[in-house]
Motif scaffolding. Structure first.
Motif, PDB file in Angstrom:
ATOM      1  N   UNK A 197      -3.049  19.568   4.633  1.00  0.00           N
ATOM      2  CA  UNK A 197      -2.134  18.551   4.558  1.00  0.00           C
ATOM      3  C   UNK A 197      -2.572  17.367   3.613  1.00  0.00           C
ATOM      4  N   UNK A 198      -3.701  17.127   4.273  1.00  0.00           N
ATOM      5  CA  UNK A 198      -4.627  15.950   3.426  1.00  0.00           C
ATOM      6  C   UNK A 198      -4.801  16.300   1.770  1.00  0.00           C
ATOM      7  N   UNK A 199      -5.284  17.527   1.504  1.00  0.00           N
ATOM      8  CA  UNK A 199      -5.401  17.885   0.106  1.00  0.00           C
ATOM      9  C   UNK A 199      -4.060  17.787  -0.649  1.00  0.00           C
ATOM     10  N   UNK A 200      -2.982  18.037  -0.005  1.00  0.00           N
ATOM     11  CA  UNK A 200      -1.643  18.357  -0.556  1.00  0.00           C
ATOM     12  C   UNK A 200      -1.252  16.605  -0.774  1.00  0.00           C
ATOM     13  N   UNK A 201      -1.622  15.860   0.205  1.00  0.00           N
ATOM     14  CA  UNK A 201      -1.310  14.458  -0.134  1.00  0.00           C
ATOM     15  C   UNK A 201      -2.308  13.936  -1.188  1.00  0.00           C
ATOM     16  N   UNK A 202      -3.436  13.992  -1.321  1.00  0.00           N
ATOM     17  CA  UNK A 202      -4.300  13.541  -2.316  1.00  0.00           C
ATOM     18  C   UNK A 202      -3.762  13.903  -3.672  1.00  0.00           C
ATOM     19  N   UNK A 203      -3.423  15.287  -3.852  1.00  0.00           N
ATOM     20  CA  UNK A 203      -3.095  15.758  -5.173  1.00  0.00           C
ATOM     21  C   UNK A 203      -1.806  15.087  -5.549  1.00  0.00           C
ATOM     22  N   UNK A 204      -0.957  14.377  -4.913  1.00  0.00           N
ATOM     23  CA  UNK A 204       0.267  13.409  -5.334  1.00  0.00           C
ATOM     24  C   UNK A 204      -0.189  12.215  -5.736  1.00  0.00           C
ATOM     25  N   UNK A 248      -1.776   9.854  -8.363  1.00  0.00           N
ATOM     26  CA  UNK A 248      -2.233   9.841  -9.685  1.00  0.00           C
ATOM     27  C   UNK A 248      -3.737   9.579 -10.019  1.00  0.00           C
ATOM     28  N   UNK A 249      -4.080   8.317  -9.480  1.00  0.00           N
ATOM     29  CA  UNK A 249      -5.504   7.995 -10.026  1.00  0.00           C
ATOM     30  C   UNK A 249      -6.444   8.324  -8.948  1.00  0.00           C
ATOM     31  N   UNK A 250      -7.201   9.380  -9.461  1.00  0.00           N
ATOM     32  CA  UNK A 250      -8.427  10.113  -8.855  1.00  0.00           C
ATOM     33  C   UNK A 250      -7.962  10.951  -7.987  1.00  0.00           C
ATOM     34  N   UNK A 251      -6.689  11.346  -7.592  1.00  0.00           N
ATOM     35  CA  UNK A 251      -6.199  12.264  -6.587  1.00  0.00           C
ATOM     36  C   UNK A 251      -6.942  11.967  -5.186  1.00  0.00           C
ATOM     37  N   UNK A 252      -6.904  10.601  -4.963  1.00  0.00           N
ATOM     38  CA  UNK A 252      -7.655  10.232  -3.722  1.00  0.00           C
ATOM     39  C   UNK A 252      -6.751   9.160  -3.097  1.00  0.00           C
ATOM     40  N   UNK A 253      -6.825   8.795  -1.557  1.00  0.00           N
ATOM     41  CA  UNK A 253      -6.215   7.780  -0.923  1.00  0.00           C
ATOM     42  C   UNK A 253      -6.790   6.532  -1.538  1.00  0.00           C
ATOM     43  N   UNK A 254      -6.119   5.402  -1.332  1.00  0.00           N
ATOM     44  CA  UNK A 254      -6.636   4.133  -1.507  1.00  0.00           C
ATOM     45  C   UNK A 254      -7.394   3.927  -0.073  1.00  0.00           C
ATOM     46  N   UNK A 255      -8.618   3.109  -0.283  1.00  0.00           N
ATOM     47  CA  UNK A 255      -9.531   2.625   0.838  1.00  0.00           C
ATOM     48  C   UNK A 255      -8.960   1.265   1.474  1.00  0.00           C
ATOM     49  N   UNK A 256      -8.994   1.045   2.873  1.00  0.00           N
ATOM     50  CA  UNK A 256      -8.729   0.024   3.326  1.00  0.00           C
ATOM     51  C   UNK A 256      -9.670  -1.322   2.564  1.00  0.00           C
ATOM     52  N   UNK A 266       0.844  -1.291  -0.124  1.00  0.00           N
ATOM     53  CA  UNK A 266      -0.081   0.004   0.044  1.00  0.00           C
ATOM     54  C   UNK A 266       0.897   1.209  -0.002  1.00  0.00           C
ATOM     55  N   UNK A 267       0.123   2.331  -0.408  1.00  0.00           N
ATOM     56  CA  UNK A 267       0.979   3.694  -0.535  1.00  0.00           C
ATOM     57  C   UNK A 267       0.246   4.502   0.579  1.00  0.00           C
ATOM     58  N   UNK A 268      -0.891   5.285   0.260  1.00  0.00           N
ATOM     59  CA  UNK A 268      -1.414   6.148   1.282  1.00  0.00           C
ATOM     60  C   UNK A 268      -2.802   5.557   1.351  1.00  0.00           C
ATOM     61  N   UNK A 269      -3.070   4.919   2.493  1.00  0.00           N
ATOM     62  CA  UNK A 269      -4.392   4.397   2.902  1.00  0.00           C
ATOM     63  C   UNK A 269      -4.992   5.016   4.038  1.00  0.00           C
ATOM     64  N   UNK A 270      -6.120   5.698   3.866  1.00  0.00           N
ATOM     65  CA  UNK A 270      -6.715   6.413   4.771  1.00  0.00           C
ATOM     66  C   UNK A 270      -7.436   5.511   6.094  1.00  0.00           C
TER      67      UNK A 270
END
Length: 256
Positions: free
Chosen positions: A203-210, A212-220, A182-186
């Protein structure tokens, strides 16, 4: 898709919250039996209530060989079999090179790595018997680095090496071994970390913007879906693989 996991028994370290909790819930939805190795009472009870009599919690943090053996023995005594394990428990504890010390480093590697081996070792006779599967939850930090977390990344890199080593060693028994990065998982732990910043939303918006796919975190649940597939016979010819479930975070150009 029917994954044919009904009544199969799976041990999940850190199985009550976050990624582990999503895996435990997913297994119950598939008719499988999760053995949740996690001391989180409230979250564990919520999962157990979904499948009374077809789930079990061992309320410990898994650190020692004796604890790992106890978990496997309890699963066998209660359900009579073990079909797979998910090595998941761990924490990015910030033990770095500059801001750390040798003792803290050794402790960090120990807490994040050794129980992966312990649980696999004691579950192995039953995995061989049932041609089971092992899924190791690693992290993108093992291949990208992060900075300030030498202990955690050492453990995560070792988990990837062990995935390949065990896949080779267990070929004769048709026991499959794979890893997920995993990378960024909320998760709740991630949410707590975000709140430590002066402006959490920024900070959360900054991370999401990085991402690529959907500019959102992976879900559990997205991590859990891959875990369930790898545990199932649908993945019967997949072993020794490092699989990225990260919205392209690790390999795609983040400027996209």
């Amino acid at each position: 898709m029917n994954l044919n996991l009904t009544d199969k028994v799976f041990l999940i370290s850190g199985g009550a919250k976050g990624i582990g909790g999503a895996i435990s819930r997913g297994l119950i939805e598939e008719g499988a039996i999760p053995v949740i190795i996690d001391p989180s009472d409230k979250e564990g009870k919520e999962i157990l209530d979904l499948a009374p009599g077809k789930s079990l919690q061992v309320p410990i943090r898994l650190f020692s060989p004796e604890q790992a053996k106890e978990c496997v023995d309890l699963a066998i005594q209660t359900f009579g079999r073990v079909d797979g394990i998910v090595n998941n428990a761990g924490a990015n504890d910030g033990v770095g090179l500059e801001h750390g010390n040798p003792e803290a480093y050794v402790d960090s590697v120990s807490k994040n790595l050794f129980h992966y081996y312990y649980l696999a070792h004691y579950a192995l006779p039953y995995l061989k018997e049932n041609k089971g599967a092992i899924v190791n939850i690693s992290s993108k930090t093992a291949v990208t680095g992060q900075g300030g977390t030498s202990g955690y990344t050492s453990a995560k890199g070792a988990q990837l090496a062990l995935t390949r080593e065990w896949a080779v060693e267990l070929l004769p028994y048709q026991v499959r071994v794979n890893a997920i990065l995993p990378a960024e998982v909320f998760t709740p732990m991630y949410a707590s970390w975000i709140q430590s910043f002066a402006n959490p939303e920024e900070k959360l918006n900054e991370i999401n913007s990085r991402i690529p796919f959907g500019n959102r975190m992976t879900t559990p649940e997205e991590i859990a879906a891959m875990v369930l597939f790898l545990l199932s016979e649908k993945a019967s010819h997949i072993t020794g693989q490092h699989l990225y479930v990260d919205g392209g975070y690790t390999h795609l150009d983040r400027s996209l």
